[in-house]
Design a protein around this motif. Structure first.
Motif, PDB file in Angstrom:
ATOM      1  N   ASP A   1       9.393  38.721   3.920  1.00  0.00           N
ATOM      2  CA  ASP A   1       8.730  40.021   4.098  1.00  0.00           C
ATOM      3  C   ASP A   1       8.703  40.447   5.568  1.00  0.00           C
ATOM      4  O   ASP A   1       7.645  40.718   6.140  1.00  0.00           O
ATOM      5  N   ILE A   2       9.883  40.524   6.184  1.00  0.00           N
ATOM      6  CA  ILE A   2       9.955  40.880   7.602  1.00  0.00           C
ATOM      7  C   ILE A   2      10.492  42.301   7.825  1.00  0.00           C
ATOM      8  O   ILE A   2      10.795  42.673   8.957  1.00  0.00           O
ATOM      9  N   GLY A   3      10.623  43.057   6.761  1.00  0.00           N
ATOM     10  CA  GLY A   3      10.984  44.463   6.922  1.00  0.00           C
ATOM     11  C   GLY A   3      12.467  44.736   7.028  1.00  0.00           C
ATOM     12  O   GLY A   3      12.859  45.841   7.405  1.00  0.00           O
TER      13      GLY A   3
ATOM     14  N   SER B   1      14.333  33.195  20.703  1.00  0.00           N
ATOM     15  CA  SER B   1      15.059  34.447  20.445  1.00  0.00           C
ATOM     16  C   SER B   1      14.692  35.094  19.119  1.00  0.00           C
ATOM     17  O   SER B   1      15.276  36.112  18.743  1.00  0.00           O
ATOM     18  N   TYR B   2      13.713  34.524  18.424  1.00  0.00           N
ATOM     19  CA  TYR B   2      13.368  35.019  17.089  1.00  0.00           C
ATOM     20  C   TYR B   2      13.026  36.500  17.090  1.00  0.00           C
ATOM     21  O   TYR B   2      13.604  37.291  16.351  1.00  0.00           O
ATOM     22  N   ARG B   3      12.091  36.884  17.921  1.00  0.00           N
ATOM     23  CA  ARG B   3      11.638  38.283  17.889  1.00  0.00           C
ATOM     24  C   ARG B   3      12.759  39.242  18.269  1.00  0.00           C
ATOM     25  O   ARG B   3      12.984  40.252  17.598  1.00  0.00           O
ATOM     26  N   ASP B   4      13.454  38.942  19.357  1.00  0.00           N
ATOM     27  CA  ASP B   4      14.489  39.850  19.832  1.00  0.00           C
ATOM     28  C   ASP B   4      15.654  39.928  18.856  1.00  0.00           C
ATOM     29  O   ASP B   4      16.096  41.023  18.483  1.00  0.00           O
ATOM     30  N   ALA B   5      16.162  38.771  18.405  1.00  0.00           N
ATOM     31  CA  ALA B   5      17.360  38.759  17.578  1.00  0.00           C
ATOM     32  C   ALA B   5      17.084  39.148  16.136  1.00  0.00           C
ATOM     33  O   ALA B   5      17.852  39.888  15.515  1.00  0.00           O
ATOM     34  N   VAL B   6      15.975  38.652  15.590  1.00  0.00           N
ATOM     35  CA  VAL B   6      15.692  38.861  14.171  1.00  0.00           C
ATOM     36  C   VAL B   6      14.916  40.145  13.934  1.00  0.00           C
ATOM     37  O   VAL B   6      15.316  40.996  13.135  1.00  0.00           O
ATOM     38  N   LEU B   7      13.781  40.298  14.598  1.00  0.00           N
ATOM     39  CA  LEU B   7      12.902  41.428  14.308  1.00  0.00           C
ATOM     40  C   LEU B   7      13.328  42.727  14.980  1.00  0.00           C
ATOM     41  O   LEU B   7      13.126  43.804  14.423  1.00  0.00           O
ATOM     42  N   ASP B   8      13.899  42.640  16.174  1.00  0.00           N
ATOM     43  CA  ASP B   8      14.242  43.862  16.907  1.00  0.00           C
ATOM     44  C   ASP B   8      15.704  44.279  16.763  1.00  0.00           C
ATOM     45  O   ASP B   8      16.009  45.479  16.752  1.00  0.00           O
ATOM     46  N   TRP B   9      16.613  43.324  16.671  1.00  0.00           N
ATOM     47  CA  TRP B   9      18.044  43.646  16.728  1.00  0.00           C
ATOM     48  C   TRP B   9      18.728  43.668  15.368  1.00  0.00           C
ATOM     49  O   TRP B   9      19.520  44.576  15.080  1.00  0.00           O
ATOM     50  N   SER B  10      18.440  42.722  14.526  1.00  0.00           N
ATOM     51  CA  SER B  10      19.232  42.547  13.299  1.00  0.00           C
ATOM     52  C   SER B  10      18.989  43.639  12.275  1.00  0.00           C
ATOM     53  O   SER B  10      17.916  44.248  12.204  1.00  0.00           O
ATOM     54  N   GLU B  11      20.015  43.863  11.473  1.00  0.00           N
ATOM     55  CA  GLU B  11      19.897  44.730  10.294  1.00  0.00           C
ATOM     56  C   GLU B  11      20.007  43.909   9.012  1.00  0.00           C
ATOM     57  O   GLU B  11      19.686  44.394   7.931  1.00  0.00           O
ATOM     58  N   LEU B  12      20.469  42.664   9.143  1.00  0.00           N
ATOM     59  CA  LEU B  12      20.574  41.733   8.022  1.00  0.00           C
ATOM     60  C   LEU B  12      20.381  40.325   8.576  1.00  0.00           C
ATOM     61  O   LEU B  12      20.943  39.979   9.618  1.00  0.00           O
ATOM     62  N   VAL B  13      19.598  39.525   7.869  1.00  0.00           N
ATOM     63  CA  VAL B  13      19.382  38.136   8.259  1.00  0.00           C
ATOM     64  C   VAL B  13      19.957  37.230   7.185  1.00  0.00           C
ATOM     65  O   VAL B  13      19.671  37.389   5.995  1.00  0.00           O
ATOM     66  N   LEU B  14      20.790  36.302   7.617  1.00  0.00           N
ATOM     67  CA  LEU B  14      21.277  35.240   6.741  1.00  0.00           C
ATOM     68  C   LEU B  14      20.601  33.961   7.221  1.00  0.00           C
ATOM     69  O   LEU B  14      20.820  33.520   8.358  1.00  0.00           O
ATOM     70  N   CYS B  15      19.783  33.375   6.378  1.00  0.00           N
ATOM     71  CA  CYS B  15      18.899  32.292   6.814  1.00  0.00           C
ATOM     72  C   CYS B  15      19.139  31.030   6.000  1.00  0.00           C
ATOM     73  O   CYS B  15      19.160  31.070   4.760  1.00  0.00           O
ATOM     74  N   THR B  16      19.294  29.911   6.679  1.00  0.00           N
ATOM     75  CA  THR B  16      19.463  28.650   5.986  1.00  0.00           C
ATOM     76  C   THR B  16      18.184  28.224   5.278  1.00  0.00           C
ATOM     77  O   THR B  16      17.080  28.358   5.820  1.00  0.00           O
TER      78      THR B  16
END
Length: 247
Positions: free
Chosen positions: A218-220, A189-204
Motif C-alpha cells: 500500500d505505497i501508492g 535509497s528507499y524513499r528517493d528510489a521507491v516512493l519519489d522516483w519509481s512508477e513500478l516496484v518489483l520486489c523480492t
C-alpha cells in the motif's frame, strides 16, 4: 501494517490451516534444511547470484509431498511438527521467521491454496527475466522501475529496456555497478528510489525474512512481488506476484 503484525498474521494463517484441515492430527512431520546453491538454482550462466556469494541460503520445508522454500541469511536445520513452528518466536528470531515462511509456503502448497513454491533452475532464470520484460511492457508500458533485491538476470534484462534503479541490503553488492546500474542501499535509497522516483516496484519476496516486506504494501504505486519466498504471503495479503518459471 507493522513488522509484528506481518508475522502475527502469517502465524495466524498457519494456525487456521492446521485447524481447518486437521493437520495437527496428522503424523507427518515438518522437515527443513538449507539447500546447496546447486540444489537451489542449478548451474547458472551468471555467477553473482546472492546464494552463490554465500550471503543467503535457500531454506526448504517439506510437508508431506509439498515443498516450500524461502531465501534467508539465517539458516536453520529443523525437524518438528507444525505446532512446534507455531510456537517459534517469529517476531524477534530470524531463524524462527525463516522457518515460518518456508513452512507456510509448504503447507499452503499441500492444501492446494498456492503453487509455484520451488525456485527455477539453470536457464530458467534467464527465461524468467525475459518473461518479466514482457509482463512489464504489456502491463505498464515503459515505467521507471525500482527493483528491490538485486537479481542478476532481471537487472540485466530490464536495464536494456526500462529506466531502472536497483536496491539491495547486501554490502557485497551495494555500490557496485551491475549491467550499467549502480546498486543502491535498500534502506538509504528507499524513499528517493521507491516512493519519489519509481512508477513500478518489483520486489523480492525475500523481504519477508528481514521484515522490510511491509515497506512495499500500500505505497501508492503498483508493486509486483517476485520469487518463491513470498508465495504464501502474497496470497494471504492479496498482493500481485509473478514467478513464471518456478514450479
Amino acid at each position: 501494517m507493522t513488522t509484528q503484525e506481518l508475522y502475527r498474521r502469517l502465524r495466524q494463517e498457519l494456525k487456521r490451516l492446521v485447524d481447518t484441515h486437521r493437520l495437527n492430527e496428522s503424523s507427518i512431520e515438518l522437515k527443513s534444511r538449507g539447500l546447496s546453491p546447486e540444489e537451489a538454482i542449478g548451474h547458472t550462466r551468471r555467477k553473482d547470484y546472492p546464494i552463490l556469494a554465500g550471503r543467503e541460503i535457500m531454506l526448504q520445508a517439506r510437508f508431506g509431498d509439498a515443498l516450500g522454500q524461502a531465501f534467508t541469511d539465517a539458516p536453520s536445520e529443523f525437524c518438528g511438527t507444525l505446532d512446534d513452528v507455531l510456537s517459534l518466536d517469529t517476531e524477534n528470531d530470524p531463524h524462527g521467521r525463516a522457518l515460518l515462511i518456508a513452512t507456510l509456503n509448504a503447507v499452503m502448497r499441500h492444501t492446494g491454496d498456492i503453487d509455484h513454491t520451488v525456485h527455477c533452475k539453470n536457464d530458467d532464470l534467464e527465461r524468467c527475466a525475459e518473461a518479466y520484460a514482457t509482463r512489464v511492457r504489456e502491463g505498464f508500458g515503459t515505467p521507471r522501475i525500482a527493483l528491490v533485491g538485486y537479481q542478476p538476470a532481471l537487472t540485466s534484462r530490464l536495464s536494456q529496456e526500462f529506466p531502472l534503479r536497483v536496491l539491495d541490503m547486501n554490502p557485497q553488492f551495494v555500490g557496485s555497478v551491475k549491467s550499467g546500474v549502480t546498486i543502491e542501499h535498500g534502506g538509504e535509497s528507499y524513499r528517493d528510489a521507491v516512493l519519489d522516483w519509481s512508477e513500478l516496484v518489483l520486489c523480492t519476496g525475500s523481504t519477508l525474512c528481514n521484515g522490510t516486506f511491509v515497506n512495499f504494501v500500500d505505497i501508492g504505486r503498483p508493486v509486483v512481488f517476485f520469487g518463491i519466498s513470498g508465495a504464501a504471503a502474497a496470497r494471504v495479503f492479496s498482493l500481485p506476484r509473478f514467478c513464471p518459471c518456478s514450479c
